[in-house]
Write a protein that holds these residues in place. Structure first.
Motif, short mmCIF file in Angstrom:
data_model
loop_
_atom_site.label_atom_id
_atom_site.label_comp_id
_atom_site.label_asym_id
_atom_site.label_seq_id
_atom_site.Cartn_x
_atom_site.Cartn_y
_atom_site.Cartn_z
N LEU A 82 8.05 26.38 14.17
CA LEU A 82 7.04 26.67 16.45
C LEU A 82 8.54 26.57 17.16
O LEU A 82 9.43 25.30 16.67
CB LEU A 82 6.38 25.30 16.12
CG LEU A 82 5.69 25.22 17.91
CD1 LEU A 82 5.09 26.26 17.78
CD2 LEU A 82 4.56 23.83 16.99
N TRP A 83 8.83 26.55 17.54
CA TRP A 83 10.34 26.42 18.61
C TRP A 83 8.95 26.44 20.43
O TRP A 83 9.00 26.44 20.90
CB TRP A 83 10.79 27.88 19.17
CG TRP A 83 11.52 28.40 17.75
CD1 TRP A 83 10.62 28.77 16.40
CD2 TRP A 83 12.42 28.01 17.27
NE1 TRP A 83 11.59 29.74 15.61
CE2 TRP A 83 12.89 28.92 15.59
CE3 TRP A 83 13.92 27.54 17.67
CZ2 TRP A 83 14.20 29.05 14.94
CZ3 TRP A 83 14.96 27.91 17.47
CH2 TRP A 83 15.24 28.16 15.97
N GLY A 84 10.40 25.33 21.02
CA GLY A 84 9.70 24.63 21.87
C GLY A 84 10.76 25.44 22.63
O GLY A 84 12.30 24.74 22.07
N GLY A 85 10.98 24.84 24.05
CA GLY A 85 11.70 24.66 25.20
C GLY A 85 11.49 23.84 26.35
O GLY A 85 10.38 24.53 26.98
N SER A 86 13.13 23.10 27.50
CA SER A 86 12.06 22.37 28.02
C SER A 86 13.56 23.08 29.25
O SER A 86 14.36 23.15 28.99
CB SER A 86 12.55 21.25 27.38
OG SER A 86 11.53 21.01 26.89
N LYS B 58 14.11 24.05 21.46
CA LYS B 58 13.65 22.68 19.88
C LYS B 58 13.35 23.52 18.87
O LYS B 58 12.75 24.71 19.60
CB LYS B 58 12.83 21.75 20.46
CG LYS B 58 13.63 20.86 21.97
CD LYS B 58 14.57 20.27 22.12
CE LYS B 58 15.02 19.70 23.49
NZ LYS B 58 16.56 19.11 23.32
N LYS B 59 13.25 23.03 17.68
CA LYS B 59 12.67 23.31 15.80
C LYS B 59 11.44 22.85 15.63
O LYS B 59 12.39 21.59 15.63
CB LYS B 59 13.82 24.24 15.59
CG LYS B 59 13.40 24.95 14.32
CD LYS B 59 14.66 25.53 13.38
CE LYS B 59 13.79 25.95 11.65
NZ LYS B 59 14.86 26.09 10.89
N PHE B 60 11.16 22.72 15.26
CA PHE B 60 9.96 22.03 14.61
C PHE B 60 9.75 22.41 13.55
O PHE B 60 10.08 23.03 12.93
CB PHE B 60 8.33 21.67 15.34
CG PHE B 60 7.18 20.95 14.68
CD1 PHE B 60 8.30 19.48 15.07
CD2 PHE B 60 6.15 21.56 13.73
CE1 PHE B 60 6.92 18.53 14.20
CE2 PHE B 60 5.17 20.25 13.02
CZ PHE B 60 5.83 18.69 13.72
N ASP B 61 10.21 21.37 12.26
CA ASP B 61 10.51 20.99 11.27
C ASP B 61 8.95 20.67 10.61
O ASP B 61 8.91 19.59 10.61
CB ASP B 61 12.00 20.27 10.13
CG ASP B 61 12.13 20.48 9.08
OD1 ASP B 61 10.50 20.67 8.52
OD2 ASP B 61 13.08 20.74 8.79
#
Length: 205
Positions: A19-23, A29-32
């Motif tokens: 899962l990746w997020g961008g702001s 951001k990479k979710f571990d």
């Protein structure tokens, strides 16, 4: 687990299930999943290839290339090395490409990427690293009819059907039907679309 930024602009799951997020202003951001924590990738002032922190689009193509669009350019991200490379196509580039804002990405069956951008519609060949610019609207909506040859390009007063093979377009103006049988043009922007079981096309504006 708390996301390390106050607002998430884009959320994306790659083929591996990561899962990746961008702001806006918060970077990538990479979710571990194992540790339940986030890994942050942000702009490094002394590194010209580090990404800009304002993330707009995340896309993984069929070849496994990972693309991150920002407010100033689009980057190819090597997830194993954790390295960003700013896209610099060979040959002629549109003026201002170094700070291009890519708003949408879609992909052909042959791996060709189409970018909807502030510089218009762009066709990118990742194998040859070449770019073709079309003077068409920037936002891309894939054809809900399942037609691989076309996609929709919304403007502020119409929907434009673009043929990827020929480069030709058909424009469908937005109009409001009046009681006297006539119609008035209206200003709308379509952000999404579906086709129902009766074959009718619906636009979210």
């Amino acid at each position: 687990t708390t996301y390390p930024h106050t607002w998430i602009g884009v959320l994306y799951e790659d083929r591996s299930g990561t899962l990746w997020g961008g702001s806006p202003g918060g970077g990538l951001k990479k979710f571990d999943k194992l540790s339940g924590t986030f890994i942050n990738y942000q702009q490094e002032p002394d590194n010209l290839n580090s990404l800009i922190d304002y993330i707009v689009i995340i896309h993984e193509d069929r070849h496994g290339n990972f693309w991150v669009s920002t407010m100033k350019g689009i980057y190819r991200f090597d997830r194993e090395k954790a390295e960003f490379t700013l896209l610099k196509p060979s040959g002629n580039r549109p003026e201002g490409f170094e700070e291009i804002l890519i708003l949408s990405i879609t992909e052909d069956e042959d791996g060709t990427l189409w970018f909807g951008s502030n510089l218009g519609l762009l066709k990118y060949d990742p194998v040859e690293n070449t770019l073709v610019q079309y003077n068409e609207p920037a936002w891309i909506l894939e054809d809900p009819m399942g037609d691989d040859e076309t996609f929709w390009l919304p403007t502020d007063n119409s929907m434009v059907l673009f043929n990827k093979n020929t480069g030709k377009t058909i424009s469908y103006p937005f109009e409001f039907a009046r009681s006297d049988g006539k119609s008035n043009p209206i200003t709308l922007i379509a952000y999404d679309r579906i086709i129902d079981r009766a074959g009718r096309l619906w636009m979210a504006t």
